[in-house]
Every structure is written in C-alpha cells, then in structure tokens.
Design a protein around this motif. Structure first.
Motif, PDB file in Angstrom:
ATOM      1  N   GLY A   1      24.658 -33.585   6.418  1.00 27.66           N
ATOM      2  CA  GLY A   1      24.999 -32.673   5.335  1.00 27.66           C
ATOM      3  C   GLY A   1      23.771 -32.194   4.588  1.00 27.66           C
TER       4      GLY A   1
ATOM      5  N   HIS B   1      28.197 -26.847   0.125  1.00 24.92           N
ATOM      6  CA  HIS B   1      29.277 -27.561   0.826  1.00 24.92           C
ATOM      7  C   HIS B   1      30.655 -27.277   0.253  1.00 24.92           C
ATOM      8  CE1 HIS B   1      26.970 -30.297   3.514  1.00 24.92           C
ATOM      9  NE2 HIS B   1      26.027 -30.139   2.607  1.00 24.92           N
TER      10      HIS B   1
ATOM     11  N   VAL C   1      33.604 -31.512  -2.813  1.00 25.95           N
ATOM     12  CA  VAL C   1      33.604 -32.736  -2.024  1.00 25.95           C
ATOM     13  C   VAL C   1      34.269 -33.827  -2.833  1.00 25.95           C
ATOM     14  CG1 VAL C   1      31.528 -32.119  -0.757  1.00 25.95           C
ATOM     15  CG2 VAL C   1      31.328 -33.410  -2.870  1.00 25.95           C
TER      16      VAL C   1
ATOM     17  N   THR D   1      20.127 -21.426   1.632  1.00 25.02           N
ATOM     18  CA  THR D   1      20.611 -22.786   1.384  1.00 25.02           C
ATOM     19  C   THR D   1      19.531 -23.697   0.821  1.00 25.02           C
ATOM     20  OG1 THR D   1      20.190 -23.357   3.714  1.00 25.02           O
ATOM     21  CG2 THR D   1      22.426 -22.662   3.134  1.00 25.02           C
TER      22      THR D   1
ATOM     23  N   VAL E   1      25.113 -29.278  -3.843  1.00 25.90           N
ATOM     24  CA  VAL E   1      26.197 -29.698  -2.952  1.00 25.90           C
ATOM     25  C   VAL E   1      27.402 -28.788  -3.123  1.00 25.90           C
ATOM     26  CG1 VAL E   1      27.840 -31.537  -2.435  1.00 25.90           C
ATOM     27  CG2 VAL E   1      25.433 -32.102  -2.843  1.00 25.90           C
TER      28      VAL E   1
ATOM     29  N   ARG F   1      21.761 -29.206   6.118  1.00 27.26           N
ATOM     30  CA  ARG F   1      22.202 -27.822   5.921  1.00 27.26           C
ATOM     31  C   ARG F   1      21.229 -27.070   5.018  1.00 27.26           C
ATOM     32  NH1 ARG F   1      28.225 -26.421   4.640  1.00 27.26           N
ATOM     33  NH2 ARG F   1      27.213 -24.394   4.960  1.00 27.26           N
TER      34      ARG F   1
ATOM     35  N   VAL G   1      26.406 -36.499   0.832  1.00 26.82           N
ATOM     36  CA  VAL G   1      26.947 -35.806   2.003  1.00 26.82           C
ATOM     37  C   VAL G   1      26.331 -36.279   3.316  1.00 26.82           C
ATOM     38  CG1 VAL G   1      27.562 -33.757   0.694  1.00 26.82           C
ATOM     39  CG2 VAL G   1      25.283 -33.900   1.740  1.00 26.82           C
TER      40      VAL G   1
END
Length: 355
Positions: A317, A345, A348, A327, A341, A320, A313
């Motif tokens: 990314g 996220h 993906v 997180t 991920v 984050r 990412v």
C-alpha cells in the motif's frame, strides 16, 4: 554564451581545500573498495526483498570514489544542468568579456569552497544530474574515517551505509519517472524566478552566500535569500516533500533490514545519531545555513511518515506512493500521514491496536 561558473576552477578549488583522508595502506584501500562493491550487491538484494521494488532500468555499477573524485563528479553533474539554463536565461543580459571572466572565476572558487566542505562529510550519494538513470557514489575515505571514529565493525558499518544509498538507487531505477520529475522541478524552480531580479545575478549571489557561510559561519546570510517569488516557494514545497520522502524511506529501509543482517546495528545507529547531533558551534552554524540541518530533519520526519503509512496500509500500500507524481505526498501530508492514505487509498479501517 555567458559563462556562469569556471567549472575547472571549481574542481581545482575543491581538491585544494578538501580534507585529507584517513591513513590507509594501498592494500587496505584496495580491500575497502572491493568490500564496498560486494556489500552494494548484497544490499541490493536486501532492499528489493524488503521494499518489493525492482529496478526497471539498467544502472551502472557503484563507483567507489575519493573526496576529489566526488567533487569532480558533482561539478560535472551541475555543469550538465546549469549550462543549458544559463544559455537560455542570460539571453537578455550579456555581460562584457572582462565581467564574464572575472564573475565566472569568482563563482568557480565559491562553488569549489562549498564542495570542498561537503566532500569531507558525504558518505554516499545517488547522483542523478550527470547521467540517466544516475550513478551510485560511495566516498571511501569518509566511510573509513567515520567507522573508525565510531569504533564500529567495518563490515557492519559499510553494509549499513550501502543499505541507505542502494535504497536511493532503487527509488530512481524502480520508478523510471522519478529522475525526470525531479529535474523538471529543478527547472520549474528556475522558471519561477523569471520576471524578478535577473536570475544569473541571484544564482551568483546564492553560491556566494554558501561560500561565505563556510568561510564565516557567524554571519547572518541564508541560502533562502535566493528564494523570493511565490512560484519558487511552491516548487520548493514540492521538492522538500519529495526529498523528505526519499530520505525517510531510505532511513526506514535501513532500520528495517539492519537488525536482520547487521549484528551491531543498534550500536552503529546510536553512535551515528550522536555524531549527527554533535559538533562545535561553528560546525553547527555551517550545517544549518547550508541546509544540512534541514536534511537531518528530513531523515526523522520522513522516516516517521513512512512508518505510519506502512503500519496503516502495508508495504504494498505504501508503494502506491510511486505510481505517479500525483500520488507523492504533499508537504502538509508529511505530518498527517492519514491524510495521504485517505487521498490515495480512500477510507480504510481503523488502525489496528498496538500489541
């Protein structure tokens, strides 16, 4: 209030038992201190550019210390954290004057023994207990000693160390909630012990275990002996995940920046890895039982996790991960970065093929 540790005796013991430093002249020592300060500032720019993280709070300048000062600073930090806890936790069991005096001195000697051992091995540290937001320490005698043993270029090796330690400083100053979260987990670990054996007794036994291991590495004691409750294990899992992330991130950054600014970085990394793996059986046993081998595994496992996430990412990314405690990776996700991920996220695309 119960006196858990004779802190002054801990400092004195660490100073008396600590290794002597490498031989350097006054001019050489002055030059080392000045260069480490310069290289810390240089490393800060490299780390900010590479990670995209910017300090959100003011931080004090780096402190270049000797082994005795490193031990004293860590005693001061531990004292800030432990003394209030002891005052609260000891309210149900006040020892007699003689018991308290003897017990605190014994624990002081034990703590000093452990710190003396560590003071000859730590290259740098971001110390978060004694002050907000923390302070960056570089242990000059150890850095000089290791660079000489590795026959490394001094400037290259010192910058390499600074990259790692400045990354830790960035983690705590670019993420203002990080220090509070870490200290809160330490508090949670203590709270989770209540209701079983009296915590002060267990803490004394834990410090004694560490000191016994340093003195007698062939023994069978383990620092995990003080981890007994399910609640403590849950907190320890979270702390392990956090420390693995922070150590792995620092390793990833130093390996990412290093080739760009340190000509001899491959030779330094190879020599340093051999140093980590080397050691006589006694040394290896001590490292394992006081947790240093765990830290070494954290370097490798954490770096692998960070690399996989950034590959998937990108650096933005990955960052984050520092949005909130929610997180941060769970312990199980460190070996399954795709799970982190997916959680943070969402779905993906497929991983791009390797070149």
């Amino acid at each position: 209030m119960a006196q858990f540790v004779d802190w002054d005796l801990a400092v004195a013991t660490a100073g008396a038992l600590g290794k002597t430093g490498p031989r350097v002249s006054y001019d050489e020592a002055t030059e080392v201190v000045a260069e480490l300060r310069r290289l810390t500032d240089e490393a800060a720019g490299h780390v900010a550019d590479y990670t995209g993280l910017t300090s959100q709070v003011a931080h004090p300048p780096v402190r270049v210390v000797d082994r005795r000062d490193w031990a004293a600073t860590n005693v001061a930090g531990l004292r800030e954290v432990i003394t209030p806890l002891v005052g609260r936790l000891a309210s149900d069991k006040q020892p007699g004057v003689l018991t308290e005096a003897v017990g605190s001195r014994v624990t002081g000697v034990q703590a000093g023994t452990v710190l003396a051992y560590l003071s000859g091995r730590v290259l740098g540290q971001y110390e978060v207990f004694s002050a907000d937001p923390g302070q960056l320490l570089l242990v000059a005698p150890n850095i000089v000693e290791v660079e000489r043993k590795l026959q490394a270029d001094p400037r290259d090796f010192r910058l390499w160390v600074c990259l790692h330690e400045v990354t830790h400083r960035t983690q705590f100053t670019a993420v203002p909630w990080m220090r509070g979260y870490f200290l809160g987990e330490v508090q949670a670990f203590v709270d989770a012990a209540q209701g079983s054996e009296h915590l002060l007794d267990r803490l004394r036994r834990g410090v004694g275990t560490l000191a016994d291991v340093v003195r007698n590495p062939q023994g069978r004691s383990s620092v995990l002996d003080i981890v007994q409750t399910p609640g403590q294990r849950a907190v320890l899992d979270r702390l392990t995940a956090l420390m693995t992330l922070l150590e792995g991130h620092a390793e990833f950054v130093m390996d990412g920046v290093g080739p760009q600014v340190i000509p001899s970085v491959e030779r330094i990394r190879a020599g340093f890895n051999r140093r980590r793996e080397a050691g006589n059986p006694v040394e290896k046993t001590v490292r394992r039982l006081i947790g240093m081998d765990v830290k070494m595994r954290q370097y490798a496992e954490g770096r692998k996790f960070v690399h996989a996430v950034v590959e998937r990412v990108g650096m933005a990314g990955f960052n984050r991960i520092f949005e909130s405690p929610l997180t941060l990776p769970r312990l199980s996700e460190l070996s399954e970065p795709d799970a982190w991920v997916a959680r943070v996220h969402g779905p993906v695309g497929p991983k791009p093929p390797a070149d």
